[in-house]
Design a protein around this motif. Structure first.
Motif, PDB file in Angstrom:
ATOM      1  N   GLY A 139      18.796   1.656  14.730  1.00 32.99           N
ATOM      2  CA  GLY A 139      17.783   2.682  14.564  1.00 32.99           C
ATOM      3  C   GLY A 139      17.350   2.839  13.124  1.00 32.99           C
ATOM      4  O   GLY A 139      16.377   3.526  12.832  1.00 32.99           O
ATOM      5  N   ALA A 140      18.095   2.193  12.200  1.00 33.48           N
ATOM      6  CA  ALA A 140      17.730   2.238  10.793  1.00 33.48           C
ATOM      7  C   ALA A 140      16.635   1.223  10.512  1.00 33.48           C
ATOM      8  O   ALA A 140      16.525   0.205  11.194  1.00 33.48           O
ATOM      9  CB  ALA A 140      18.949   1.946   9.918  1.00 33.48           C
ATOM     10  N   ALA A 141      15.825   1.492   9.482  1.00 31.35           N
ATOM     11  CA  ALA A 141      14.712   0.590   9.191  1.00 31.35           C
ATOM     12  C   ALA A 141      14.354   0.575   7.717  1.00 31.35           C
ATOM     13  O   ALA A 141      14.429   1.600   7.031  1.00 31.35           O
ATOM     14  CB  ALA A 141      13.474   0.976  10.006  1.00 31.35           C
ATOM     15  N   LEU A 142      13.970  -0.604   7.254  1.00 31.53           N
ATOM     16  CA  LEU A 142      13.362  -0.787   5.946  1.00 31.53           C
ATOM     17  C   LEU A 142      11.925  -1.213   6.186  1.00 31.53           C
ATOM     18  O   LEU A 142      11.677  -2.216   6.859  1.00 31.53           O
ATOM     19  CB  LEU A 142      14.091  -1.876   5.156  1.00 31.53           C
ATOM     20  N   VAL A 143      10.974  -0.444   5.652  1.00 30.13           N
ATOM     21  CA  VAL A 143       9.557  -0.785   5.793  1.00 30.13           C
ATOM     22  C   VAL A 143       8.984  -0.982   4.394  1.00 30.13           C
ATOM     23  O   VAL A 143       9.015  -0.069   3.566  1.00 30.13           O
ATOM     24  CB  VAL A 143       8.773   0.312   6.539  1.00 30.13           C
ATOM     25  N   ASN A 144       8.481  -2.178   4.138  1.00 25.58           N
ATOM     26  CA  ASN A 144       7.890  -2.505   2.845  1.00 25.58           C
ATOM     27  C   ASN A 144       6.367  -2.537   2.967  1.00 25.58           C
ATOM     28  O   ASN A 144       5.834  -3.176   3.883  1.00 25.58           O
ATOM     29  CB  ASN A 144       8.385  -3.871   2.376  1.00 25.58           C
ATOM     30  N   ILE A 145       5.696  -1.869   2.046  1.00 28.00           N
ATOM     31  CA  ILE A 145       4.234  -1.858   2.080  1.00 28.00           C
ATOM     32  C   ILE A 145       3.713  -3.062   1.312  1.00 28.00           C
ATOM     33  O   ILE A 145       3.842  -3.157   0.093  1.00 28.00           O
ATOM     34  CB  ILE A 145       3.664  -0.554   1.491  1.00 28.00           C
ATOM     35  N   ALA A 146       3.142  -3.998   2.045  1.00 29.46           N
ATOM     36  CA  ALA A 146       2.529  -5.188   1.451  1.00 29.46           C
ATOM     37  C   ALA A 146       1.034  -4.937   1.347  1.00 29.46           C
ATOM     38  O   ALA A 146       0.614  -3.883   0.875  1.00 29.46           O
ATOM     39  CB  ALA A 146       2.859  -6.426   2.285  1.00 29.46           C
ATOM     40  N   SER A 147       0.209  -5.864   1.814  1.00 29.27           N
ATOM     41  CA  SER A 147      -1.239  -5.718   1.669  1.00 29.27           C
ATOM     42  C   SER A 147      -1.926  -6.908   2.311  1.00 29.27           C
ATOM     43  O   SER A 147      -1.311  -7.957   2.538  1.00 29.27           O
ATOM     44  CB  SER A 147      -1.599  -5.668   0.181  1.00 29.27           C
ATOM     45  N   ALA A 148      -3.219  -6.764   2.566  1.00 31.43           N
ATOM     46  CA  ALA A 148      -4.010  -7.934   2.943  1.00 31.43           C
ATOM     47  C   ALA A 148      -3.990  -8.951   1.818  1.00 31.43           C
ATOM     48  O   ALA A 148      -4.169 -10.149   2.046  1.00 31.43           O
ATOM     49  CB  ALA A 148      -5.447  -7.511   3.252  1.00 31.43           C
ATOM     50  N   ALA A 149      -3.734  -8.492   0.599  1.00 23.77           N
ATOM     51  CA  ALA A 149      -3.619  -9.399  -0.542  1.00 23.77           C
ATOM     52  C   ALA A 149      -2.353 -10.235  -0.472  1.00 23.77           C
ATOM     53  O   ALA A 149      -2.178 -11.155  -1.269  1.00 23.77           O
ATOM     54  CB  ALA A 149      -3.637  -8.598  -1.845  1.00 23.77           C
ATOM     55  N   GLY A 150      -1.480  -9.940   0.458  1.00 25.61           N
ATOM     56  CA  GLY A 150      -0.307 -10.756   0.698  1.00 25.61           C
ATOM     57  C   GLY A 150      -0.511 -11.752   1.822  1.00 25.61           C
ATOM     58  O   GLY A 150       0.432 -12.436   2.225  1.00 25.61           O
ATOM     59  N   ILE A 151      -1.733 -11.820   2.341  1.00 26.23           N
ATOM     60  CA  ILE A 151      -2.064 -12.767   3.409  1.00 26.23           C
ATOM     61  C   ILE A 151      -2.798 -13.970   2.844  1.00 26.23           C
ATOM     62  O   ILE A 151      -2.537 -15.113   3.218  1.00 26.23           O
ATOM     63  CB  ILE A 151      -2.939 -12.086   4.487  1.00 26.23           C
ATOM     64  N   ALA A 152      -3.733 -13.709   1.934  1.00 28.61           N
ATOM     65  CA  ALA A 152      -4.517 -14.783   1.323  1.00 28.61           C
ATOM     66  C   ALA A 152      -4.731 -14.457  -0.150  1.00 28.61           C
ATOM     67  O   ALA A 152      -5.027 -13.318  -0.503  1.00 28.61           O
ATOM     68  CB  ALA A 152      -5.858 -14.943   2.032  1.00 28.61           C
ATOM     69  N   GLY A 153      -4.573 -15.462  -0.992  1.00 32.47           N
ATOM     70  CA  GLY A 153      -4.774 -15.261  -2.422  1.00 32.47           C
ATOM     71  C   GLY A 153      -6.248 -15.228  -2.769  1.00 32.47           C
ATOM     72  O   GLY A 153      -6.988 -16.162  -2.464  1.00 32.47           O
TER      73      GLY A 153
END
Length: 267
Positions: free
Chosen positions: A131-145
């Protein structure tokens, strides 16, 4: 059953604030860390009751991470169920224009801060799993340079890599690990400029490119879904969803589009 608790970095505004309000409305004990004490005070003023906590935190300070999480855990009844690594800054412009300290600051906050947070939170998350979780906020900028976003993209690609690695590393501990990849979100980041040598506002560049600006509440909902779901990546906003689809199924076309465009794509 003990009240569940969530700690959110960058909780003084934007995505962090929206997430704090979302989880508080669901009955969670909410903790926020930020460098802005006035921002944190404003966030907490919007949450009724006493199931809330704040503490000043620069995510680049590894020792302070341990202190802040220990203080929050004590206030929350001895447990931390979720960490949201949200704190981040935007850096844009040609790599040749950026000063070294601008590069270092973006890498330290956006990427090292995520690693430090995950490392510091691990024993708490392991203790409260499943039930524990780590959620990291990435971005669309982490999909394509994208052009003009080399440093920012590097950090967000890195955040997704960290997420994927920890998803495997922590599987045996039954800790959920996920990344949330927003496109352009209605947050204070849009009000800045790419770098100190640029006078062009990020918001105006987004509008000129014809890209949508997604309400911040949509990201908060995605974080809720990530905590309770099984996917590795959650894409928020049409730009992010389209980019993820195209990068997977039409990588050559995406490359051509990005090479012919001077307009950045990202959070």
């Amino acid at each position: 059953m003990a009240q569940r608790s969530i700690f959110i970095t960058g909780g003084g505004s934007g995505i962090g604030r929206a997430t704090a309000l979302h989880f508080a409305a669901k009955g969670w004990f909410v903790g926020i860390g930020d460098i802005s004490e006035s921002g944190m005070a404003e966030t907490l003023s919007l949450i009724s009751g006493n199931a809330k906590w704040s503490g000043k935190l620069d995510v680049r300070d590894r020792a302070r991470w341990d202190e802040a999480l220990a203080e929050f855990a004590a206030a929350a009844g001895g447990r931390i169920d979720v960490l949201v690594n949200n704190a981040g800054i935007g850096t844009g412009g040609s790599l040749s224009e950026l000063d070294p300290d601008e590069i270092d600051r973006c890498l330290d906050i956006n990427l090292k801060g995520v690693l430090y947070g995950a490392q510091a939170a691990y024993p708490y998350l392991k203790a409260s799993a499943p039930g524990a979780a780590l959620v990291n906020i990435a971005s669309a900028a982490g999909i394509a340079g994208s052009s003009g976003m080399s440093v920012y993209c590097a950090t967000k690609f890195g955040v997704r890599a960290v997420t994927e690695s920890l998803d495997a590393e922590w599987a045996e501990d039954r800790i959920t690990v996920a990344s949330v990849c927003p496109s352009f979100i209605e947050t204070p980041l849009l009000n800045g400029t790419g770098n100190r040598k640029s006078n062009e506002a990020i918001r105006e560049r987004v509008k000129a490119a014809g890209l949508e600006i997604t309400p911040v509440e949509h990201v908060a909902q995605a974080i809720w879904d990530a905590v309770h779901g099984t996917k590795l990546d959650y894409f928020v906003g049409e730009t992010s969803k389209r980019m993820a689809f195209a990068k997977r199924w039409m990588p050559g076309r995406v490359r051509k589009q990005l090479r012919n465009s001077l307009r950045p794509l990202g959070q």
